[in-house]
Design an enzyme around this catalytic site. Structure first.
Site, PDB file in Angstrom:
ATOM      1  N   GLY A  17      -5.642   2.281  -3.026  1.00  0.00           N
ATOM      2  CA  GLY A  17      -4.875   3.441  -2.583  1.00  0.00           C
ATOM      3  C   GLY A  17      -4.326   3.696  -3.809  1.00  0.00           C
ATOM      4  O   GLY A  17      -3.797   4.973  -3.963  1.00  0.00           O
ATOM      5  N   VAL A  20      -7.106  -5.324  -1.595  1.00  0.00           N
ATOM      6  CA  VAL A  20      -8.240  -4.342  -2.202  1.00  0.00           C
ATOM      7  C   VAL A  20      -8.204  -3.107  -1.897  1.00  0.00           C
ATOM      8  O   VAL A  20      -8.083  -1.943  -2.493  1.00  0.00           O
ATOM      9  CB  VAL A  20      -9.584  -4.761  -2.067  1.00  0.00           C
ATOM     10  CG1 VAL A  20     -10.584  -3.822  -2.624  1.00  0.00           C
ATOM     11  CG2 VAL A  20      -9.976  -6.433  -2.108  1.00  0.00           C
ATOM     12  N   ASP A  21      -7.723  -2.795  -0.596  1.00  0.00           N
ATOM     13  CA  ASP A  21      -7.295  -1.463   0.068  1.00  0.00           C
ATOM     14  C   ASP A  21      -6.184  -0.976  -0.421  1.00  0.00           C
ATOM     15  O   ASP A  21      -6.185   0.144  -1.076  1.00  0.00           O
ATOM     16  CB  ASP A  21      -7.106  -1.610   1.710  1.00  0.00           C
ATOM     17  CG  ASP A  21      -8.389  -1.420   2.536  1.00  0.00           C
ATOM     18  OD1 ASP A  21      -9.386  -0.925   2.001  1.00  0.00           O
ATOM     19  OD2 ASP A  21      -8.372  -2.006   3.621  1.00  0.00           O
ATOM     20  N   LEU A  22      -5.131  -1.991  -0.693  1.00  0.00           N
ATOM     21  CA  LEU A  22      -3.873  -1.575  -1.140  1.00  0.00           C
ATOM     22  C   LEU A  22      -3.991  -0.972  -2.650  1.00  0.00           C
ATOM     23  O   LEU A  22      -3.482   0.103  -3.117  1.00  0.00           O
ATOM     24  CB  LEU A  22      -2.807  -2.458  -1.183  1.00  0.00           C
ATOM     25  CG  LEU A  22      -2.482  -2.814   0.355  1.00  0.00           C
ATOM     26  CD1 LEU A  22      -1.378  -4.141   0.406  1.00  0.00           C
ATOM     27  CD2 LEU A  22      -1.975  -1.673   1.084  1.00  0.00           C
TER      28      LEU A  22
END
Length: 393
Positions: A184, A179-181
């Site tokens: 980003g 999810v973070d990736l």
């Protein structure tokens, strides 16, 4: 050397951990000057997220491997954002930048005069990207959000893991912070679009990116499966909800993923495995039938593949055009001839460390403005004097 795609773009990076730094590393890879603001003496939280850690030339502990994955190509500036002097310096820096990226809690930067409204009042072309757990509005806007909890809340864990009744059955997170990736990547895409708009109109804007929204978008076909059927998808282990056969198959020395995307590939697969009877069986002729009879079909295919090595199976499938690939460990990924040919591992020198830093190359390939890797993930505060001198002239 050809100029990079984002040459001349200056980015003020007030983010930390992963989603924001992943976005700004992408911008740095494309040629932007990225100025990373870090807490004096401490830096980005992820500098301490280890082991493993690098080793400095004086024998002391260096940065974590986690920090190295998302911060190459940036300049590190130590500033205390909470002090009046530090906040004023950051405001001056923002005035020289095209983009600001931050991932503070909603409203957290207003008291420092570093929120979008404050900066845009004197810098109308500014592209200002806020990355939060739940966005700038809504009942959860003030709450913090981390990748793991968003994988859970956003439904990803409900479709990841072994099905109920199987050994080890429970909702499962993905092995990297997807999810973070993805957040980003969405953020960097949005920033580039906003930059184009600002350059053509002179008008900047506030970009609001939420991990929760991104995770919902990432549900992709699983979300539309639900919208169309009215039935919430569940965990299926390594099976695919919409395709069969599309999963790992056992071999005598490991597993190979076979990814059949159409009926022609299925018939070819059966021919390669000497299972012509399965190719002509009307139960399996179409994908919908293969899904209905998934269990018996997968069992029949597995009985054959388990008698071969991975190499033997792929040597049959690849020339026939059946998509397949080994289930690699991470070390095996970078030993793949394709990975070596594409240069997926890059090495960058940093004088204060005993060995060069190794990171994964950007997957972006340009014909005219190639990605360049000019600097390793920076030592904390390495560029403070240089950057601050640039705004005092």
């Amino acid at each position: 050397m050809a100029p990079q795609a984002l040459a001349g773009v200056r980015v003020l990076d007030l983010s930390r951990v992963l989603a924001g730094p992943w976005a700004t590393q992408t911008l740095a890879d494309l040629g932007a000057e990225v100025i990373k603001i870090e807490r004096p003496g401490v830096g980005d939280d992820t500098r301490a997220w280890g082991p493993p850690f690098t080793t400095k030339t004086d024998g002391t502990r260096g940065d974590s491997a986690y920090f190295l994955c998302a911060n190459r190509g940036k300049k590190s500036v130590e500033l205390d954002i909470a002090s009046p002097e530090g906040a004023e310096t950051i405001r001056k820096l923002a005035a020289t930048c095209d983009v600001v990226v931050e991932n503070f809690k909603v409203g957290g930067l207003k008291k420092y005069g570093l929120d979008y409204a404050s900066l845009a009042a004197t810098h109308p072309k500014l592209v200002y990207c806020s990355i939060t757990g739940f966005g700038q509005t809504g009942p959860r806007a003030g709450q913090a959000g981390y990748d793991y909890m968003i994988q859970a809340m956003g439904g990803l864990m409900s479709v990841t893991g072994q099905p109920d009744g199987a050994p080890g059955a429970e909702p499962m997170k993905v092995g990297v912070a997807v999810v973070d990736l993805a957040t980003g990547l969405y953020a960097s895409n949005a920033i580039l679009a906003a930059l184009l708009h600002a350059r053509s109109t002179g008008q900047g804007q506030h970009v609001d990116i939420a991990l929760f929204d991104v995770q919902a978008a990432m549900l992709a076909n699983q979300a539309t499966n639900y919208f169309v059927s009215g039935v919430a998808p569940t965990r299926m282990g390594n099976a695919h909800p919409n395709l069969v056969p599309y999963q790992p198959f056992p071999c005598s020395d490991g597993m190979v993923v076979i990814a059949v995307g159409n009926d022609g590939q299925y018939r070819t697969l059966c021919g390669v495995l000497d299972l012509e009877g399965l190719a002509t069986d009307e139960r399996y002729a179409g994908n919908a039938g293969r899904i209905e009879h998934r269990i018996e079909l997968v069992a029949a295919l597995s009985a054959i593949t388990s008698g071969w090595t991975m190499g033997e199976l792929m040597a049959r499938l690849e020339p026939a055009g059946v998509p397949c690939g080994p289930v690699n460990t991470i070390d095996q990924v970078f030993d793949e001839p394709q990975a070596k040919h594409r240069g997926l591992e890059i090495t960058l020198e940093r004088p204060d460390l005993t060995v060069p830093t190794r990171t994964v190359a950007s997957p972006i390939r340009f014909s005219e403005t190639p990605v360049r890797y000019d600097a390793a993930p920076p030592r904390l505060g390495a560029d403070t004097e240089e950057v601050l001198a640039s705004i005092s002239r």
